[in-house]
Design a protein around this motif. Sequence first.
Motif, PDB file in Angstrom:
ATOM      1  N   LEU A   1     -73.906  24.627  13.847  1.00 47.17           N
ATOM      2  CA  LEU A   1     -75.150  24.353  13.450  1.00 47.17           C
ATOM      3  C   LEU A   1     -75.458  22.775  13.603  1.00 47.17           C
ATOM      4  O   LEU A   1     -76.455  22.363  14.173  1.00 47.17           O
ATOM      5  N   GLN A   2     -74.500  22.056  13.145  1.00 44.93           N
ATOM      6  CA  GLN A   2     -74.440  20.565  13.350  1.00 44.93           C
ATOM      7  C   GLN A   2     -74.360  20.067  14.692  1.00 44.93           C
ATOM      8  O   GLN A   2     -75.042  19.169  15.092  1.00 44.93           O
TER       9      GLN A   2
ATOM     10  N   GLN B   1     -79.179  16.845  11.642  1.00 47.31           N
ATOM     11  CA  GLN B   1     -79.941  17.432  10.588  1.00 47.31           C
ATOM     12  C   GLN B   1     -78.983  17.635   9.356  1.00 47.31           C
ATOM     13  O   GLN B   1     -78.380  18.864   9.064  1.00 47.31           O
ATOM     14  N   PHE B   2     -79.097  16.675   8.564  1.00 43.40           N
ATOM     15  CA  PHE B   2     -78.169  16.839   7.350  1.00 43.40           C
ATOM     16  C   PHE B   2     -78.461  17.877   6.391  1.00 43.40           C
ATOM     17  O   PHE B   2     -77.547  18.022   5.381  1.00 43.40           O
ATOM     18  N   PHE B   3     -79.595  18.308   6.336  1.00 46.49           N
ATOM     19  CA  PHE B   3     -79.890  19.330   5.409  1.00 46.49           C
ATOM     20  C   PHE B   3     -79.183  20.659   5.616  1.00 46.49           C
ATOM     21  O   PHE B   3     -79.075  21.621   4.885  1.00 46.49           O
ATOM     22  N   LEU B   4     -78.574  21.001   6.891  1.00 43.40           N
ATOM     23  CA  LEU B   4     -78.036  22.135   7.255  1.00 43.40           C
ATOM     24  C   LEU B   4     -77.025  22.644   6.376  1.00 43.40           C
ATOM     25  O   LEU B   4     -76.659  23.843   6.187  1.00 43.40           O
ATOM     26  N   GLU B   5     -75.862  21.713   6.045  1.00 44.86           N
ATOM     27  CA  GLU B   5     -74.862  22.100   5.350  1.00 44.86           C
ATOM     28  C   GLU B   5     -75.224  22.623   4.083  1.00 44.86           C
ATOM     29  O   GLU B   5     -74.575  23.749   3.582  1.00 44.86           O
TER      30      GLU B   5
END
Length: 379
Positions: free
Chosen positions: A302-303, A309-313
């Motif tokens: 996803l990254q 998009q740091f909210f993905l993790e």
Amino acid sequence: MSMNTSVKSTALEPGPGASFFHKLTSNYGMVLLTLALFLLFVLLRPDTFASLLNFQLLASSKSVLLILAIAVTIPMVAGKIDLSVGYGVGLWQVMALSWQMHGLDYRLTIFLVLIGGGVIGLLNALLVELAQVDAFIATLATGQVIYAITYWYTGGQQVTDSQGERALYFDELTRWTLGPIPGPFVIALVLALVVWLVLDYMPVGRYLYAVGANPAAARLTGIPRRKYVVGAMVASGMLTGLAGILLASRQAGVAQANIGPEFLLPALAAAFLGSTTIRPGRVNGLGTILGVAITTIGISGLQQVFPGQFFLEPLFNGLTLVAAITIASMATRKRVSRADSAPVTAKPPGPEPLDTQAIASVEHEASEARAAESGKDTQ
């Protein structure tokens, strides 16, 4: 005196008459999902995701997570949960560097960190077993105390070995490789496989599963339940110390006070995901390895597809944990329902087994106590 210590006794694997497709999806559905995710990201990012460099980076960086996931898995097998591991790894990576900066030999430092981790595990076990505090509350409270100690010791600042006082051999713990495979990943994978073999194929593992499935029955059949719970918590603490050592070695002279808690949620998610595969309905070592793999593949993919998009993790970890807990809860209800609907077989002639006699004796004493209490109320 006998007891069913089969590793399948607390699992929800399909019976002998189940179809191949049912067995495949029930036992290995998560494996298929992992492969599907991998192929999806290979197609979307063929130049970066499927590269050897990406594998080496992920294997090296996620080795600490794999060790912590195994540290969480062992107490879960015994029916407990250890939420202090995320805070513990933060403390021990600070101490592994700081003690060397104060002149301690790196080998003595490693020994002290492992012993310290075991001591914290023992304290957790004392709270859970002697004080009878719920493991969730006890280990969460212990973790907060550990976090406070870390901040007090460091003053909330990162510890930096700017003078190069740590041993060069300490950094080599995470720099060596086995061919193209990073050394930390080799260490973590070997530990995970050893834990899987112990849990699935040795008596200590079967007893841990028996304690986690039914503590009262385990006690009545002669299993020293308390000893196994304490051992599981101590093992979890020592593995947390090892994870802190590898984390400090990988960071090459820098230790941050607030880095530990970010490992807690992924470790829990991996362990819960592991209970939905291989041996569905039961926490297991191979499942935990697979849980770490699917979270690593999902987050990395996803990254790369959505860079920056740091909210993905945290989003992926949170959704994964919710899904894993939901599936595990449904599996537990299914196990209970299946046990309740099982036909009762006639008792064979002869004396009852020891554990059945003990249960009957306890029930008889409780019945007499209730009758005496009822007599007092009538008078």
